[in-house]
Design a protein around this motif. Structure first.
Motif, PDB file in Angstrom:
ATOM      1  N   UNK A   1       0.760  -1.250  -0.014  1.00 41.25           N
ATOM      2  CA  UNK A   1       0.027  -0.179  -0.018  1.00 41.25           C
ATOM      3  C   UNK A   1       0.863   1.194  -0.175  1.00 41.25           C
ATOM      4  N   UNK A   2       1.870   1.086   0.149  1.00 38.68           N
ATOM      5  CA  UNK A   2       3.012   2.268   0.316  1.00 38.68           C
ATOM      6  C   UNK A   2       3.964   2.074  -1.020  1.00 38.68           C
ATOM      7  N   UNK A   3       3.646   2.567  -2.231  1.00 32.83           N
ATOM      8  CA  UNK A   3       4.507   2.178  -3.190  1.00 32.83           C
ATOM      9  C   UNK A   3       4.684   3.737  -4.013  1.00 32.83           C
ATOM     10  N   UNK A   4       5.941   4.153  -4.302  1.00 32.78           N
ATOM     11  CA  UNK A   4       6.378   5.294  -4.879  1.00 32.78           C
ATOM     12  C   UNK A   4       7.165   5.170  -6.197  1.00 32.78           C
ATOM     13  N   UNK A   5       7.254   6.051  -6.909  1.00 34.72           N
ATOM     14  CA  UNK A   5       7.875   5.796  -8.162  1.00 34.72           C
ATOM     15  C   UNK A   5       8.653   7.239  -8.454  1.00 34.72           C
ATOM     16  N   UNK A   6       9.851   7.008  -9.029  1.00 38.03           N
ATOM     17  CA  UNK A   6      10.683   8.219  -9.227  1.00 38.03           C
ATOM     18  C   UNK A   6      11.341   8.108 -10.443  1.00 38.03           C
ATOM     19  N   UNK A   7      11.485   8.986 -11.515  1.00 34.88           N
ATOM     20  CA  UNK A   7      12.316   9.030 -12.850  1.00 34.88           C
ATOM     21  C   UNK A   7      12.478  10.239 -13.353  1.00 34.88           C
ATOM     22  N   UNK A   8      13.709  10.371 -14.228  1.00 36.32           N
ATOM     23  CA  UNK A   8      13.894  11.477 -14.900  1.00 36.32           C
ATOM     24  C   UNK A   8      13.663  11.384 -16.394  1.00 36.32           C
ATOM     25  N   UNK A   9      13.343  12.776 -16.978  1.00 34.93           N
ATOM     26  CA  UNK A   9      12.993  12.791 -18.419  1.00 34.93           C
ATOM     27  C   UNK A   9      11.956  11.859 -18.932  1.00 34.93           C
ATOM     28  N   UNK A  10      12.244  11.183 -19.978  1.00 38.92           N
ATOM     29  CA  UNK A  10      11.322  10.082 -20.144  1.00 38.92           C
ATOM     30  C   UNK A  10      10.878   9.323 -18.885  1.00 38.92           C
ATOM     31  N   UNK A  11      11.641   8.516 -17.954  1.00 39.42           N
ATOM     32  CA  UNK A  11      11.316   8.046 -16.948  1.00 39.42           C
ATOM     33  C   UNK A  11      10.445   9.058 -16.059  1.00 39.42           C
ATOM     34  N   UNK A  12      10.455  10.082 -16.108  1.00 38.96           N
ATOM     35  CA  UNK A  12       9.636  11.013 -15.297  1.00 38.96           C
ATOM     36  C   UNK A  12       8.193  11.152 -15.743  1.00 38.96           C
ATOM     37  N   UNK A  13       8.039  11.191 -17.146  1.00 40.79           N
ATOM     38  CA  UNK A  13       7.002  11.075 -17.883  1.00 40.79           C
ATOM     39  C   UNK A  13       6.076   9.752 -17.304  1.00 40.79           C
ATOM     40  N   UNK A  14       7.008   8.665 -17.451  1.00 40.58           N
ATOM     41  CA  UNK A  14       6.378   7.378 -17.053  1.00 40.58           C
ATOM     42  C   UNK A  14       5.780   7.328 -15.684  1.00 40.58           C
ATOM     43  N   UNK A  15       6.630   7.763 -14.794  1.00 42.29           N
ATOM     44  CA  UNK A  15       6.217   7.692 -13.329  1.00 42.29           C
ATOM     45  C   UNK A  15       4.875   8.390 -13.203  1.00 42.29           C
ATOM     46  N   UNK A  16       4.985   9.819 -13.920  1.00 45.48           N
ATOM     47  CA  UNK A  16       3.844  10.443 -13.680  1.00 45.48           C
ATOM     48  C   UNK A  16       2.480   9.818 -14.239  1.00 45.48           C
ATOM     49  N   UNK A  17       2.557   8.895 -15.367  1.00 51.03           N
ATOM     50  CA  UNK A  17       1.352   8.108 -15.633  1.00 51.03           C
ATOM     51  C   UNK A  17       0.968   7.112 -14.661  1.00 51.03           C
ATOM     52  N   UNK A  18       2.020   6.284 -14.069  1.00 52.13           N
ATOM     53  CA  UNK A  18       1.737   5.563 -12.921  1.00 52.13           C
ATOM     54  C   UNK A  18       0.982   6.104 -11.882  1.00 52.13           C
ATOM     55  N   UNK A  19       1.167   7.506 -11.524  1.00 47.99           N
ATOM     56  CA  UNK A  19       0.415   8.292 -10.584  1.00 47.99           C
ATOM     57  C   UNK A  19      -0.756   8.907 -10.806  1.00 47.99           C
ATOM     58  N   UNK A  20      -1.089   8.891 -12.118  1.00 47.17           N
ATOM     59  CA  UNK A  20      -2.252   9.602 -12.777  1.00 47.17           C
ATOM     60  C   UNK A  20      -3.251   8.685 -13.111  1.00 47.17           C
ATOM     61  N   UNK A  21      -2.849   7.391 -13.442  1.00 47.43           N
ATOM     62  CA  UNK A  21      -3.930   6.341 -14.104  1.00 47.43           C
ATOM     63  C   UNK A  21      -3.624   4.968 -13.425  1.00 47.43           C
ATOM     64  N   UNK A  22      -4.675   4.351 -13.647  1.00 52.21           N
ATOM     65  CA  UNK A  22      -4.693   2.981 -13.071  1.00 52.21           C
ATOM     66  C   UNK A  22      -5.363   2.119 -13.944  1.00 52.21           C
ATOM     67  N   UNK A  23      -4.866   1.168 -14.631  1.00 49.77           N
ATOM     68  CA  UNK A  23      -5.659   0.324 -15.812  1.00 49.77           C
ATOM     69  C   UNK A  23      -6.452  -0.929 -15.177  1.00 49.77           C
ATOM     70  N   UNK A  24      -6.098  -1.061 -13.792  1.00 49.59           N
ATOM     71  CA  UNK A  24      -6.757  -2.252 -13.173  1.00 49.59           C
ATOM     72  C   UNK A  24      -8.265  -2.462 -13.308  1.00 49.59           C
ATOM     73  N   UNK A  25      -8.868  -3.550 -13.834  1.00 47.23           N
ATOM     74  CA  UNK A  25     -10.347  -3.559 -13.496  1.00 47.23           C
ATOM     75  C   UNK A  25     -10.656  -4.250 -12.179  1.00 47.23           C
ATOM     76  N   UNK A  26     -11.803  -4.082 -11.772  1.00 48.30           N
ATOM     77  CA  UNK A  26     -12.341  -4.640 -10.396  1.00 48.30           C
ATOM     78  C   UNK A  26     -11.758  -6.095 -10.122  1.00 48.30           C
ATOM     79  N   UNK A  27     -11.242  -6.281  -9.010  1.00 48.23           N
ATOM     80  CA  UNK A  27     -10.411  -7.763  -8.673  1.00 48.23           C
ATOM     81  C   UNK A  27      -9.149  -7.769  -9.116  1.00 48.23           C
ATOM     82  N   UNK A  28      -8.680  -6.923  -9.953  1.00 43.20           N
ATOM     83  CA  UNK A  28      -7.360  -6.934 -10.369  1.00 43.20           C
ATOM     84  C   UNK A  28      -6.213  -6.096  -9.604  1.00 43.20           C
TER      85      UNK A  28
END
Length: 296
Positions: free
Chosen positions: A137-164
């Motif tokens: 329940x305590x997961x962070x993500x850090x990245x620079x440049x393209x990595x910064x873009x990808x971690x930002x997506x991890x913080x603003x989206x969730x593709x899991x469906x119910x039960x996933x």
């Protein structure tokens, strides 16, 4: 995307941390966190050397390189991984599929390959939390440049469906990563505007508006988004400050915590002094957000 000075400084800071901290880090190399098209997806796992009776907070590290280069072994990533482990975290640095020529004018590993792999890494961490001795329940993500873009997506989206298994992280450090890929980079008054637009086109497919929107974290911000720390150079000639300013504003408007720090005299790749500040600020942010157990 170039990050030379930032990375060299982080390596130096890492050496200093190792010398000054009682807690040491151990690294497990080339752990398989998934597969994609028959290719093993590999991670390096940084952990405190001492055992803990409590699950530790964990941070996913994603390297930069214009979605076409870079490695989990990059100097800056290694420095952050060691620094976090010395402060009571587990850090997981990953490789992901990179955009590359595929012959006959085709391009391999275009969107959404990179973010699919990053999301798989989040799932793997959560599903292996007991083995990794981490708090799912305590997961962070850090990245620079393209990595910064990808971690930002991890913080603003969730593709899991119910039960996933959820693919969203709880805290993000975005180091000069773009937020809105629907913008025409050639219109920005920066030196590398055409070159960066070429990277984006190779990554998303030239003119693919659907992919541009899907890959833009600024457009996905809502009240479920993670808390953010955004670090940016004021003289960045690859990712203009307006990109992260818009992301920061969207987060604040959605009621999320977001801190934007612009180092006015730095570009895309921080100088030594700024890199030290950035590393210290990154670790402090995760300690506050994820409540790491800090060693004496």
């Amino acid at each position: 995307m170039l990050r030379k000075f930032f990375l060299l400084a982080l390596v130096a800071v890492s050496v200093s941390l190792v010398a000054s901290q009682a807690a040491q880090a151990k690294v497990e190399k080339d752990v398989v966190y998934g597969t994609a098209n028959g290719e093993k997806l590999l991670a390096d796992v940084y952990s405190p050397d001492e055992e803990s009776n409590e699950p530790r907070p964990v941070v996913l590290l994603i390297h930069g390189g214009g979605w076409r280069g870079g490695s989990k072994n990059a100097g800056g990533v290694t420095a952050i991984g060691n620094g976090l482990a010395q402060r009571g975290f587990v850090a997981v640095s990953i490789n992901y599929r990179l955009v590359k020529p595929a012959g006959d004018g085709k391009i391999a590993n275009q969107w959404p390959a990179a973010i699919d792999d990053c999301r798989q890494a989040v799932r793997w961490i959560r599903e292996n939390a007991e083995k990794l001795s981490v708090n799912a329940t305590k997961i962070g993500a850090a990245g620079d440049s393209a990595g910064g873009h990808l971690v930002s997506l991890l913080g603003t989206t969730d593709v899991a469906k119910e039960g996933e298994t959820s693919t969203r992280v709880q805290a993000v450090v975005n180091i000069y990563g773009p937020g809105d890929l629907t913008k025409d980079w050639t219109k920005y008054d920066i030196d590398a505007n055409v070159a960066v637009q070429g990277m984006i086109d190779n990554f998303l497919g030239k003119g693919n508006v659907e992919n541009q929107k899907a890959a833009s974290p600024t457009l996905h911000v809502d009240d479920k988004s993670a808390n953010f720390l955004i670090l940016q150079g004021g003289k960045d000639q690859l990712v203009p400050p307006s990109q992260v300013e818009a992301l920061h504003e969207a987060l604040q408007n959605a009621g999320c915590q977001s801190e934007l720090v612009i180092y006015e005299n730095d570009g895309h790749g921080f100088g030594a002094g700024t890199a030290i500040q950035a590393l210290v600020k990154t670790v402090a942010f995760f300690e506050h957000q994820l409540k790491a157990a800090v060693p004496d």
